[in-house]
Write an enzyme that holds these catalytic residues in place. Structure first.
Site, short mmCIF file in Angstrom:
data_model
loop_
_atom_site.label_atom_id
_atom_site.label_comp_id
_atom_site.label_asym_id
_atom_site.label_seq_id
_atom_site.Cartn_x
_atom_site.Cartn_y
_atom_site.Cartn_z
N ASP A 151 0.74 2.87 8.56
CA ASP A 151 1.59 3.59 9.52
C ASP A 151 2.59 4.51 8.81
OD1 ASP A 151 3.20 1.69 8.35
OD2 ASP A 151 3.86 0.77 10.22
N HIS A 198 5.07 0.77 6.48
CA HIS A 198 4.97 -0.57 5.91
C HIS A 198 3.97 -0.58 4.75
CE1 HIS A 198 6.63 -1.34 9.96
NE2 HIS A 198 7.32 -2.26 9.31
N SER A 231 12.46 -4.45 7.68
CA SER A 231 11.19 -5.16 7.49
C SER A 231 10.60 -4.95 6.10
CB SER A 231 10.17 -4.71 8.54
OG SER A 231 9.90 -3.33 8.44
#
Length: 219
Positions: free
Chosen positions: A191, A194, A15
């Site tokens: 978090d 990210h 991601s």
């Protein structure tokens, strides 16, 4: 700079690389490269080295582990015929061990990670001009934090493979550690995984430094 005129630079990862890139091909205008470090690298290459015409492709897929990369490697890397491949993988390989501790089938332990990543690099090395290996990271300054400690182990494997295969090496954790001397982790990632815009710029800067990018050029 190490990447030359008209060459194709392909990024693959999870991601952090994906960042909402276009499907099926993460390439082109109008946000096709996503909103993360890949887009920043592309923008800076175009702005500072426009005459080189470097082609950037984003093949990140959110949630991927090195196991997932292996499954799609031929289609998303080999068949693309890139000149350079940048790999950043490992965050989910580690994270699933902590956020899904009882779902063992989702865990990619260090031995599998090392064997798979080494295999992908060795398979690809003869087909490209160069490979760039970026470590996974955890935006946490406390080296004794359990997930940070495990992530560092995976990062050391990446460094070892880079040295063995004469690949370029980007220590993303070291780049974050420098900024964490001043900023609290939540300022860079809610978090600790990210990154914010600043976090992605840290990644882009570390990558560009390794490929010999000159921020101030005299043309």
């Amino acid at each position: 700079m190490k990447i030359g005129s008209g060459e194709k630079l392909l990024f693959i990862g999870d991601s952090i690389t994906d960042c909402g890139r276009a499907r099926p091909e993460g390439e082109g205008s109008f946000g096709a490269l996503g909103t993360g470090y890949v887009a920043y690298v592309d923008g800076l290459l175009q702005a500072v080295y426009p005459e080189l015409g470097i082609r950037v492709v984003n093949k990140g897929v959110s949630g991927n582990t090195v196991r997932d990369l292996k499954a799609r490697w031929k289609e998303d890397v080999i068949d693309q015929k890139p000149d350079w491949v940048s790999i950043m993988i490992g965050i989910n390989d580690v994270w699933r061990q902590y956020d899904l501790p009882f779902m063992k089938e989702k865990h990619v332990y260090l031995d599998e990670y090392e064997a798979t990543l080494r295999s992908l690099v060795l398979e690809t090395k003869p087909l490209v001009k160069g490979i760039i290996l970026m470590t996974p990271f955890y935006i946490e300054g406390n080296e004794q934090d359990p997930m940070r400690r495990t992530m560092d182990q995976y990062g050391r494997v990446v460094k070892q493979i880079a040295e063995e295969t004469n690949s370029l090496f980007v220590d993303t954790q070291a780049a974050f550690n420098e900024v964490l001397k001043t900023l609290y982790p939540a300022a860079l990632a809610w978090d600790r995984v990210h990154p914010s815009v600043a976090g992605h710029m840290i990644l882009a800067r570390a990558f560009l430094r390794e490929i010999g990018f000159e921020w101030v050029r005299s043309r």
